[in-house]
Write a protein that holds these residues in place. Sequence first.
Motif, short mmCIF file in Angstrom:
data_model
loop_
_atom_site.label_atom_id
_atom_site.label_comp_id
_atom_site.label_asym_id
_atom_site.label_seq_id
_atom_site.Cartn_x
_atom_site.Cartn_y
_atom_site.Cartn_z
N PHE A 295 12.42 10.05 -6.95
CA PHE A 295 13.29 8.92 -6.68
C PHE A 295 12.71 7.68 -7.35
N ALA A 296 13.57 6.77 -7.80
CA ALA A 296 13.13 5.56 -8.52
C ALA A 296 12.83 4.44 -7.54
N SER A 297 11.71 4.50 -6.85
CA SER A 297 11.41 3.56 -5.79
C SER A 297 10.49 2.44 -6.27
N LEU A 298 10.99 1.20 -6.35
CA LEU A 298 10.19 -0.02 -6.54
C LEU A 298 9.48 -0.09 -7.88
N PHE A 299 10.03 0.51 -8.92
CA PHE A 299 9.40 0.43 -10.23
C PHE A 299 9.41 -0.99 -10.79
N ALA A 529 -5.45 2.22 2.95
CA ALA A 529 -4.48 2.07 1.86
C ALA A 529 -3.88 3.41 1.51
N GLU A 530 -2.58 3.41 1.33
CA GLU A 530 -1.86 4.56 0.79
C GLU A 530 -1.52 4.22 -0.66
N VAL A 531 -1.78 5.15 -1.55
CA VAL A 531 -1.63 4.91 -2.99
C VAL A 531 -0.60 5.85 -3.58
N ARG A 532 0.31 5.30 -4.37
CA ARG A 532 1.30 6.11 -5.04
C ARG A 532 1.19 5.92 -6.55
N ARG A 545 5.07 10.76 -17.51
CA ARG A 545 4.11 9.72 -17.86
C ARG A 545 3.77 8.87 -16.64
N PRO A 546 2.50 8.78 -16.26
CA PRO A 546 2.14 7.80 -15.22
C PRO A 546 2.25 6.40 -15.82
N VAL A 547 2.97 5.50 -15.12
CA VAL A 547 3.23 4.19 -15.70
C VAL A 547 2.68 3.03 -14.86
N THR A 548 2.68 3.18 -13.54
CA THR A 548 2.13 2.14 -12.69
C THR A 548 1.85 2.73 -11.32
N THR A 549 1.51 1.89 -10.38
CA THR A 549 1.11 2.36 -9.05
C THR A 549 1.79 1.52 -7.98
N LEU A 550 1.66 1.99 -6.75
CA LEU A 550 2.19 1.29 -5.59
C LEU A 550 1.18 1.47 -4.47
N GLY A 570 0.79 -4.33 4.77
CA GLY A 570 2.11 -4.34 4.16
C GLY A 570 2.11 -3.77 2.76
N SER A 571 3.11 -4.17 1.99
CA SER A 571 3.25 -3.72 0.61
C SER A 571 2.19 -4.40 -0.26
#
Length: 578
Positions: A295-299, A529-532, A545-550, A570-571
Amino acid sequence: MKRQALAALACLGLLGMPGLPGWAMEARSGAVFGPEGAPAIDVAALQAAIEDVGAPLFSAEDGAAQALAGLESSFGAPQAPQAMAARVLAIAVAEPGFIDGRQAALARLLGESRLQVLKAKAAALAADKSAKAQIWAVRGRLGPDMEALELGLARLGAPWDGARLAAGEAESAPAVLGAVPDEIAALRADFNARYTPALYRRFLHLLASRLGVPYVPFRVGDTPVFLPKAEVDQMARDGQNLALQVTQPNYLQIADAAIPEEFRTPGAPDHPTFFIADYNRTLDGNWPLVELQGFASLFGFQAVVAQAYMDVFGLDSGLQYLLGGLDMDGYIALLRQVIVGDSDPANVVLMEFDPLAQKTYPDLAVTAQWLGIPIVSVANVEKDGNKLYYRDDQRRRVRIERIFNRIIPDEVKGMDLPFKFTDALDVTWVEHPRWYFRASKLALPHLDHPRVPRTRYLDQVEDLERMIRKKLARYVIKPMFSFAGHGVQVPATPEGVARIPRDERWQYVLQEFVDFVPFIPTPLGPTKAEVRILYVWLKEEVLPRPVTTLARIGREALMGVSANDFPWAGSSAILWRP
């Protein structure tokens, strides 16, 4: 609101009850509070300093001031010192780090012994869910009060004590459990020393401005997460392996059979366009998998928030938040390539259900701005044959060729929409609806990787209740298709299992519980911290392709933003040195 707040506070003895400490009834004529033998801060001088910098304190018209007015009576007559203490108490409940960051200044203002009593009161209020809820209901409107108090104290030579907090001397900060490399510890100490509440609010203002929204409707963490580049790269590689596993034909056959019939959209590609692998840190420094998303979440949001942290807090410009050698221009160009493709942006829509009501609207807004595409509610499209249309600002009918899909199926389940997800529409889905289900917790029992905790479908576990009762804290139950942590049981309990009907247990997974540890030192104590890792998967490429993180930071069992709506949680975003 006020009546409820007073009732909640009365339960704690804060409204002039017989047991009220004598100090709270002192100084009814504006006497100055201050420790014996130490210079006190004159409240009148503080008020003048605040007004001098143009920040009126505790406006009578402010909703928070009205709702919290009853607190003043716990400190005697509602005159300057008592009113000041009442506000400090309210702020301390809403923003626990406030007292630790102002220890010396508040001791001068109120007196050390009185400050300790106030801290105890704040702790009692924070522990009472009803009382805390009343204060948190107006928490957002306490910001001007807090900033005014900070400005006034700073004007009188009592600035925010960031160095003390950076050194871990705050009373509320126990030792961090998870060890970190020296390089990361240095980055953390530098950030904590730079931090002030005023800078944090400047960060929030800048962030909202860059996103193109008045404010961000969810808690954005006070800090970024600093990680070694090697750890980020390893998680990114492992996520690619997991992505390949969920594209195997045998698994896809099983997954498609589990998709609810109304969302069995035809024409699904062999792999998702967007992919997310979600990890959390353990005591030994490993990062086990939490879940997957197709899913395209918060890119869009993540790149903006990372840069905002760097700009406002003056962080090293060499820190990075994009992967694969991308800069911001290259990142936006890649998103344009996969979302817009060769179409005219006018024929590409960002589709959501009730977009303006979504907490993720800031991400929708900035992504639409970058790509020059409209945001369209799924309820407002028009269907003609197998084609879809929307109305532009001039009410002209415009053909939809590509859909940047941000619809959460649960939000539209069973609704009468202009089209059915099972229709064979002449559109290109980016992301295709089936991948929301395929790359989800549904996949966890089928994954074979050291990062994946053992996971089974709930309906396939024998003697389930007995097993959970015997080893209560070792399991977590997750709905396969839930979003944002809804329905997750941490830890699983016999009572929680009993609430799930037997004929619905096939929709849940039982996963071995992994004890995630806090490793980020903050003024309020160690934080987890949870890392995506966020991926873009081009049609012609073998791997995503890994492009960024959350990142999500917090101190609760669940790491979602809604479960960690308090300071230094939070975020967030992840920064690393190249």
